[in-house]
Write an enzyme that holds these catalytic residues in place. Sequence first.
Site, PDB file in Angstrom:
ATOM      1  N   CYS A  32       0.805  -1.230   0.000  1.00  0.00           N
ATOM      2  CA  CYS A  32       0.000   0.000   0.000  1.00  0.00           C
ATOM      3  C   CYS A  32       0.835   1.276   0.000  1.00  0.00           C
ATOM      4  O   CYS A  32       0.273   2.378  -0.011  1.00  0.00           O
ATOM      5  CB  CYS A  32      -0.937  -0.011   1.204  1.00  0.00           C
ATOM      6  SG  CYS A  32      -2.009  -1.467   1.231  1.00  0.00           S
ATOM      7  N   HIS A  90      -2.765   8.354   5.873  1.00  0.00           N
ATOM      8  CA  HIS A  90      -3.102   7.057   5.293  1.00  0.00           C
ATOM      9  C   HIS A  90      -4.495   6.656   5.776  1.00  0.00           C
ATOM     10  O   HIS A  90      -5.321   6.206   4.983  1.00  0.00           O
ATOM     11  CB  HIS A  90      -2.061   6.023   5.707  1.00  0.00           C
ATOM     12  CG  HIS A  90      -2.155   4.722   4.988  1.00  0.00           C
ATOM     13  ND1 HIS A  90      -2.008   4.605   3.633  1.00  0.00           N
ATOM     14  CD2 HIS A  90      -2.379   3.453   5.444  1.00  0.00           C
ATOM     15  CE1 HIS A  90      -2.131   3.338   3.265  1.00  0.00           C
ATOM     16  NE2 HIS A  90      -2.369   2.622   4.352  1.00  0.00           N
ATOM     17  N   HIS A 112      -9.672   2.498   0.181  1.00  0.00           N
ATOM     18  CA  HIS A 112      -8.238   2.212   0.168  1.00  0.00           C
ATOM     19  C   HIS A 112      -7.874   1.574  -1.164  1.00  0.00           C
ATOM     20  O   HIS A 112      -8.178   0.418  -1.416  1.00  0.00           O
ATOM     21  CB  HIS A 112      -7.898   1.285   1.332  1.00  0.00           C
ATOM     22  CG  HIS A 112      -6.427   1.064   1.524  1.00  0.00           C
ATOM     23  ND1 HIS A 112      -5.480   1.601   0.686  1.00  0.00           N
ATOM     24  CD2 HIS A 112      -5.743   0.354   2.461  1.00  0.00           C
ATOM     25  CE1 HIS A 112      -4.284   1.245   1.096  1.00  0.00           C
ATOM     26  NE2 HIS A 112      -4.422   0.487   2.177  1.00  0.00           N
TER      27      HIS A 112
END
Length: 395
Positions: free
Chosen positions: A155, A288, A321
């Site tokens: 990620c 994030h 996400h």
Amino acid sequence: MKTIISGFGCVCSVGDNVAEISKKLFGEEIRASFIKDRFASSFAYEYPVFQVSGEILRQKKPSESFSFLFFKKAVEESMKTAGLSGEELKNARVGVCAGTSVDASFNIFDFYKEWRSGSAGSMEPLNKYMGYSLSGEVLKMLGITGMSQTVVTACASGTDAIGIGAQWIESGICDVVIAGGADELNLIPFTGFIKLMIAGKEPCRPFDKNRNGINLGEGAGVLILESQNFAEKRKAAAQGYVLGYGNACDGYHATAPEPDGRGLRKAVSFALNQAGINKERVAFINAHATGTRDNDAAEAKVFNSLLKGISVSATKSRTGHALGAAGAVEACLTLICLNENRIPKTINFSTPDETLDIVPVRENIGIEPKKAAVSTSLAFGGCNAALVLGGKEYE
């Protein structure tokens, strides 16, 4: 470091391009949907996701992945806004640095099933997979030669790709770099996050006391990075700047963040040091902020130790996400905010968590112009990355 961003392009659940995203980011609340016909799963109707528009999805060719489609659209938009032609690229030292996670995984499911059953008639899908890279495909698409690197740091991939691309410019290796990330929703991450018990059945609530997990998303973000000499020769206007980049892998756990944020703290510190700024020059943080218990807690500790009192934005409440694309998409959203001197409210946040001491912005707010922003990424394997970005008016 002050690498010129001459153009940027983005595709995500908020919009099909930067202009549409800029309009919707501060207005209507983007809501998650449910996977229906893109892949089959016993979980498909239980876990919300943030999908790219049907208008974009319908443009996929049989020979390409959704990830490449998203990246291609973002590359085309970024080159257009940069005023950069294919002919100019042919006469320049070009690099492509693309971050991804899903697009580099073994995702040719039909072939895999045939192989397991002993009915696979051709090795062509496997051979294509072995010789494929997202960055290499961009060079082919543009009909040019140059450096290419596909970054797969889970990620953090998109953030790392932009940081590496900026380093190529600063070191004098390239005149121009196409940098960013792309990922798509597919069966592996969708079921994987559910089985890890960190996927939420409700809309994600970054930093909320009652946060209950991730909503996955998809998309792509691309920045055109240029050296000062190359930009001056083209008379290209800056749309923003990469001011600093930091990366630190703490190797704490395969899937969980280090509780005190040790690696992220180093990554943010490296990025700020490279940018040569302190927290007084930071307008906001694009966190994030996945909405999981552990990730948000680790980030909160880092922000409170390095950037206490700085406004925090949590855009995954609007985009989901997007895995390997997340950092690149969020870099684009960060540039939009810097250039418009405002940041959007965090959707679904309602109850502060006293153990975090972090409350993300709850309404659209203005930010002081000519300042910088920090964008962070945390990833599996303890990979942590951070960018410091400036808008077009940064001083």
